[in-house]
Design an enzyme around this catalytic site. Structure first.
Site, short mmCIF file in Angstrom:
data_model
loop_
_atom_site.label_atom_id
_atom_site.label_comp_id
_atom_site.label_asym_id
_atom_site.label_seq_id
_atom_site.Cartn_x
_atom_site.Cartn_y
_atom_site.Cartn_z
N ASP A 164 0.63 -0.90 0.05
CA ASP A 164 0.29 0.31 0.26
C ASP A 164 0.77 1.89 0.07
O ASP A 164 2.34 0.98 0.23
CB ASP A 164 -1.24 0.29 0.80
CG ASP A 164 -2.16 0.63 1.17
OD1 ASP A 164 -2.84 1.65 -0.12
OD2 ASP A 164 -2.47 1.28 2.52
N GLU A 218 2.32 5.01 -3.82
CA GLU A 218 2.21 5.41 -5.56
C GLU A 218 3.71 7.01 -5.27
O GLU A 218 3.90 6.86 -6.95
CB GLU A 218 1.36 6.59 -5.02
CG GLU A 218 -0.26 6.03 -5.82
CD GLU A 218 -0.67 5.21 -4.42
OE1 GLU A 218 -0.24 5.74 -3.87
OE2 GLU A 218 -1.41 4.03 -4.73
N ASP A 237 -9.08 2.66 -3.44
CA ASP A 237 -9.82 3.87 -1.72
C ASP A 237 -11.93 3.99 -3.36
O ASP A 237 -12.55 5.38 -2.82
CB ASP A 237 -9.73 4.42 -1.13
CG ASP A 237 -8.44 4.15 -0.38
OD1 ASP A 237 -8.20 2.99 -0.16
OD2 ASP A 237 -7.67 4.72 0.09
O1 MIG Z 1 -4.27 6.32 4.07
O2 MIG Z 1 -3.49 1.09 5.30
O3 MIG Z 1 -6.15 1.76 -0.17
O4 MIG Z 1 -6.92 0.00 1.45
O5 MIG Z 1 -7.42 0.64 4.52
C1 MIG Z 1 -5.00 4.97 4.05
C2 MIG Z 1 -5.22 1.66 5.69
C3 MIG Z 1 -3.86 3.84 4.21
C4 MIG Z 1 -5.38 2.62 2.27
C5 MIG Z 1 -5.73 1.79 1.59
C6 MIG Z 1 -6.70 1.06 2.41
C7 MIG Z 1 -6.17 0.37 3.63
C8 MIG Z 1 -5.54 2.11 4.14
N1 MIG Z 1 -5.37 2.12 3.67
#
Ligand code: MIG
Length: 638
Positions: A307, A310, A398
């Protein structure tokens, strides 16, 4: 035929891995060199369809929109949203000529496709450094197949990754996870894995486990596996500045982090507070970071999601603490221009190679997981580029609990497949917002066909686990359907991966001369035999379906499967909330199994064949072996 044309001095992306002939003067686009890049233009015919662009909004036919390839963390997925988390610069023109074009550059690319009545495709490549790959073929599908054959085979997930997964941002402790597993057990709804979101870590430090919340992850994951449930932890891109933490210490000592203008590790705030970003453009950094996953695989973990890659930035050493999350565009761009990668001793401005970051994080993980464990792993990433499909799948970020995003989930599948990404899915039920029972059931009925089928939800939203809703038996039926169709889905996925094919195809790819079929976006071909026709609207039990040929209609409900003949042309189907209706193409078969409470209970050998075909070629294996070839296909006869 595929030909490569080089402009300027492109940064190697390793997106294309097969040898390709180089050409000198391409004639598909007219070209305008501008101060800050190159504009490629091509006139579109009135009825020309433009496919592609992977993870973008708006639909299968990209006409009428503007799409900006610049990986972005922004949860407001409006229909006209220009950028999402991934960049997949392949487009396919389906007019009189069938032409594919891959603009291979990690910098920002803007695709204006018949935007503002231009009647043209205008593609602007910032920086003007790129490899342009052009493919021409007899059919749109032919172009797609040729493109897929040069970017390399899809990652092959294990069978359990095709099971149903539950996730929520907000599960904190081992107890929370146990409660979820028990909830599913009690309701009799199948479950294969539960995702661990950021709270399993010690203060959001990568490759740590919070000992209070998970005192012994190894025995906990073993106990869960015993029940047929896997744990799938999240890994974030940013490494917390935390002297004493080995990942931080080693990264600083060896110069493995991206650097700022002074050559010091660049500092940006994400969940752990201030962090450094591993410089995934360096092969030795990829190897180092990828090997860190062994800290978790040694504890019995064999699935991950990557995660914030980007990379997402809240604020940095250069930008003020933002009021809003994520940082607004102006600040983000400023940050991306002020940190650097080091490649062969040269400094590369992050902004110019921005779209590679999530891809190379996934590559880091995938390459080492492949080496370190003796069976297949699950890996999916938020940010991606063409090429990352060889190491892991994606989830589409999201989204929200709204009907528009359910439709969007469906529309993105063939576009992603066109760019090589086969293992994909959305947050089923929606991430932001509060799902209704109806929306979740319809969404599950759609996700039952997508390789990644995961219910995920944001902290603070209503509880979205299936068993929290009334009449859990309906959820049991719909999730149970997935486990019964699995022999088909798994087989079609693996065959598609092994032959560089798509799993989801628009109807037009197989019925190119059928005008009506060419315009359809809310029905898709899934594999070689099946056409999915989900209900995508609130309050609707009926929908119209167009059949380009006579087909077998299949209804699934708590009684099981029932088949009937359906005639070519338009028909109306009624689909209750606890049912799924799909179609089987003429002369084709779909193998279905007996289901089970998880994939460990599924016997891929025991199938019944639906449809009016004569033979089906079923791919099957033990679900874990790395020895995946077409020799694992057996021929079933009806
Ligand atoms: O800023 O880890 O897309 O699936 O639950 C949010 C918390 C950070 C973004 C991910 C989402 C995840 C969440 N993350």
């Amino acid at each position: 035929m595929i030909v490569k044309y080089t402009f300027g001095n492109p940064f190697p992306t390793d997106a294309v891995i097969a040898p390709v002939n180089e050409g000198e003067n391409q004639t598909v686009f007219s070209l305008r060199r501008e101060k800050d890049g190159i504009l490629f233009e091509r006139a579109l015919q009135a009825d020309e369809i433009v496919y592609g662009l992977g993870e973008t909004m708006r639909g299968i036919n990209k006409r009428g929109g503007r799409y900006v390839s610049f990986n972005t963390d922004d949860m407001h997925h409006r229909e006209d949203m220009p950028s999402l988390y991934g960049s997949h610069n392949f487009i396919l023109f389906d007019g009189e000529r069938k032409i594919g074009a891959f603009f291979d550059t990690p910098a920002c690319v803007t695709f204006s496709i018949d935007f503002e009545k231009s009647g043209k495709a205008e593609i602007f490549c910032e920086g003007g450094n790129l490899n342009l790959y052009l493919i021409e073929s007899e059919s749109a599908y032919g172009v797609a197949r040729e493109f897929l054959s040069v970017i390399g085979r899809s990652f092959l997930p294990p069978l359990w990754a095709f099971g149903f997964g539950q996730s929520r941002w907000g599960y904190k402790t081992q107890k929370d996870i146990q409660r979820v597993v028990r909830g599913y057990e009690k309701a009799g709804i199948p479950l294969d894995y539960v995702c661990l979101d950021i709270d399993y870590m010690d203060r959001f430090i990568d490759f740590t486990v919070n000992k209070k919340r998970f005192p012994d992850l190894k025995s906990f994951s073993a106990a869960m596996k015993e029940k047929g449930v896997r744990l799938v932890p999240i890994i974030d891109a940013g490494v917390k500045i935390e002297p004493g933490d080995p990942t931080y210490d080693e990264g600083v000592e060896k110069g493995y982090f991206c650097v700022n203008e002074e050559g010091k590790p660049f500092a940006a705030a994400v969940w752990p507070g201030m962090t450094h970003f591993p410089d995934f453009l360096q092969p030795q950094v990829r190897e180092w970071f990828g090997n860190k996953y062994a800290i978790l695989t040694d504890q019995g973990i064999d699935g991950f999601w990557n995660d914030m890659n980007e990379p997402s930035i809240f604020h940095s050493e250069y930008t003020p603490r933002s009021q809003k999350y994520p940082a607004n565009e102006k600040y983000r761009e400023r940050d991306y221009k002020r940190f650097f990668h080091t490649v062969d001793g040269k400094k590369i401005r992050h902004y110019d190679v921005h779209n590679l970051y999530g891809y190379l994080m996934t590559r880091a993980a995938g390459e080492q997981l492949q080496r370190n464990i003796d069976h297949r792993y699950l890996l999916f990433t938020r940010s991606s580029y063409i090429g990352s499909h060889r190491y892991g799948g994606i989830w589409t970020g999201d989204n929200a609990s709204c009907w528009e995003h359910l439709r969007q989930n469906m529309l993105q599948m063939p576009s992603l497949n066109l760019c090589g990404i086969l293992y994909a899915g959305a947050d089923t039920g929606g991430f932001g917002g509060n799902a209704t029972r109806e929306l979740l059931l319809r969404w599950l009925a759609l996700s039952a066909f997508t390789p990644l089928m995961r219910n995920h939800c944001m902290i603070g939203m209503r509880r979205q686990e299936c068993y929290r809703f009334s009449r859990a038996e309906d959820f049991k039926t719909i999730v149970g359907f997935r486990y019964r169709i699995l022999p088909y889905l798994y087989s079609e996925f693996m065959k598609a991966a092994l032959t560089n094919d798509m799993l989801f195809k628009p109807l037009s790819f197989l019925f190119p001369d059928d005008e009506r079929a060419r315009g359809i976006e809310d029905q898709l071909l899934v594999g070689d035999s099946l056409m999915m026709t989900p209900v995508l609207e609130k309050g609707k039990k009926k929908r119209t379906v167009y059949l380009p040929e006579d087909m077998t209609m299949v209804r699934y409900n708590r009684e099981g499967f029932s088949c009937s003949q359906a005639q070519k042309g338009e028909t109306t189907i009624t689909v209750n909330l606890n049912e799924i209706v799909f179609f089987i193409r003429k002369g084709k078969l779909v193998p279905v199994g007996n289901g089970g409470k998880n994939t460990a209970e599924i016997d891929l050998n025991e199938v019944a064949l639906l449809g009016d075909g004569k033979i089906y070629e079923q791919y099957l294996d033990d679900g874990l072996t790395k020895d995946c070839t077409l020799k694992n296909v057996r021929v079933l006869k009806k």
